[in-house]
Design a protein around this motif. Structure first.
Motif, PDB file in Angstrom:
ATOM      1  N   VAL A  28      -5.565  10.496   3.933  1.00 34.40           N
ATOM      2  CA  VAL A  28      -5.763   9.762   2.596  1.00 34.40           C
ATOM      3  C   VAL A  28      -6.142  10.708   1.423  1.00 34.40           C
ATOM      4  O   VAL A  28      -6.343  11.689   1.237  1.00 34.40           O
ATOM      5  CB  VAL A  28      -7.924   9.113   3.145  1.00 34.40           C
TER       6      VAL A  28
ATOM      7  N   GLN B 129      -1.132   3.133   1.180  1.00 29.09           N
ATOM      8  CA  GLN B 129      -1.926   1.734   0.648  1.00 29.09           C
ATOM      9  C   GLN B 129      -2.381   2.223  -0.573  1.00 29.09           C
ATOM     10  O   GLN B 129      -2.911   3.435  -0.730  1.00 29.09           O
ATOM     11  CB  GLN B 129      -2.584   1.810   1.753  1.00 29.09           C
ATOM     12  N   LYS B 130      -3.009   1.355  -1.446  1.00 31.01           N
ATOM     13  CA  LYS B 130      -3.691   1.418  -2.309  1.00 31.01           C
ATOM     14  C   LYS B 130      -5.154   0.958  -2.510  1.00 31.01           C
ATOM     15  O   LYS B 130      -4.661  -0.330  -2.294  1.00 31.01           O
ATOM     16  CB  LYS B 130      -3.098   1.133  -3.607  1.00 31.01           C
ATOM     17  N   ARG B 131      -6.290   1.840  -2.444  1.00 32.64           N
ATOM     18  CA  ARG B 131      -8.056   1.575  -2.758  1.00 32.64           C
ATOM     19  C   ARG B 131      -8.470   1.207  -3.304  1.00 32.64           C
ATOM     20  O   ARG B 131      -8.979   2.761  -3.840  1.00 32.64           O
ATOM     21  CB  ARG B 131      -8.426   1.515  -1.300  1.00 32.64           C
TER      22      ARG B 131
ATOM     23  N   GLU C  78      -3.035   6.725   2.184  1.00 34.67           N
ATOM     24  CA  GLU C  78      -3.956   5.622   2.097  1.00 34.67           C
ATOM     25  C   GLU C  78      -4.336   6.270   0.025  1.00 34.67           C
ATOM     26  O   GLU C  78      -5.756   7.001   0.201  1.00 34.67           O
ATOM     27  CB  GLU C  78      -4.925   5.682   2.950  1.00 34.67           C
TER      28      GLU C  78
ATOM     29  N   ARG D 113      -2.586   9.576   8.947  1.00 29.87           N
ATOM     30  CA  ARG D 113      -3.229   8.514   7.968  1.00 29.87           C
ATOM     31  C   ARG D 113      -3.249   9.599   6.873  1.00 29.87           C
ATOM     32  O   ARG D 113      -4.269  10.370   7.319  1.00 29.87           O
ATOM     33  CB  ARG D 113      -4.126   7.883   8.527  1.00 29.87           C
TER      34      ARG D 113
ATOM     35  N   MET E 179      -5.733  -0.629   3.946  1.00 29.49           N
ATOM     36  CA  MET E 179      -5.956   0.158   4.700  1.00 29.49           C
ATOM     37  C   MET E 179      -5.021   0.171   5.721  1.00 29.49           C
ATOM     38  O   MET E 179      -4.343  -1.001   6.001  1.00 29.49           O
ATOM     39  CB  MET E 179      -8.067  -0.045   5.303  1.00 29.49           C
ATOM     40  N   ALA E 180      -4.716   1.865   5.783  1.00 30.38           N
ATOM     41  CA  ALA E 180      -3.208   1.665   6.881  1.00 30.38           C
ATOM     42  C   ALA E 180      -3.648   1.352   8.149  1.00 30.38           C
ATOM     43  O   ALA E 180      -5.088   1.604   8.751  1.00 30.38           O
ATOM     44  CB  ALA E 180      -2.417   2.734   6.807  1.00 30.38           C
TER      45      ALA E 180
END
Length: 148
Positions: free
Chosen positions: A11, A87-89, A39, A9, A1-2
């Protein structure tokens, strides 16, 4: 997560559909314009279990497949380098719940207008529709034919 000290940010829900891919492109472009980060969130669930005995499911294998597909989709849509911090989640859970939780405190939540669902999603309401109704930040719903 950022990190929480990031200025902006964005998402974005990533799920393999053409509108999800358009949403990813839109989110990256928007973040670049506002000096923010992206993200990318992919939710995955084990296949539904029906009947008296559940089929054998290997959660580790399913997660590995989901992670591989998620990474491949990011590379296919964006290439090897992105103009913003990305960022990859990968999160196991219901896509709507996962995206709403990830978007908490974000500047925007970007989702595709139509995912891979079919009849079931028509009965329960689409992820994009649920996100638009319940998110605590602005929601952008991107159609698959959006030229970014």
């Amino acid at each position: 997560m950022a990190s929480s000290d990031s200025a902006h940010r964005v998402v974005v829900g990533v799920g393999g559909s053409p509108s999800s891919q358009a949403a990813l492109r839109w989110a990256v472009r928007h973040a670049a314009l506002i000096g923010g980060s992206v993200e990318a969130v992919c939710a995955w669930e084990l296949p539904g279990m029906y009947g008296w005995s559940a089929p054998a499911a290997d959660a580790d294998l399913d997660e590995e497949v989901a992670r591989d597909r998620f990474g491949e989709e990011i590379r296919t849509v964006l290439g090897e380098q992105t103009p913003v911090e990305l960022q990859k989640r990968l999160v196991r859970g219901n896509p709507t719940e996962v995206l709403l939780a990830a978007a908490n405190g974000a500047d925007a939540l970007v989702v595709g207008s139509r995912g891979r669902g079919g009849f079931v999603s028509a009965l329960l309401g689409s992820v994009s529709q649920q996100c638009a109704q319940h998110a605590t930040c602005p929601v952008v719903i991107v159609r698959p034919d959006t030229d970014v």
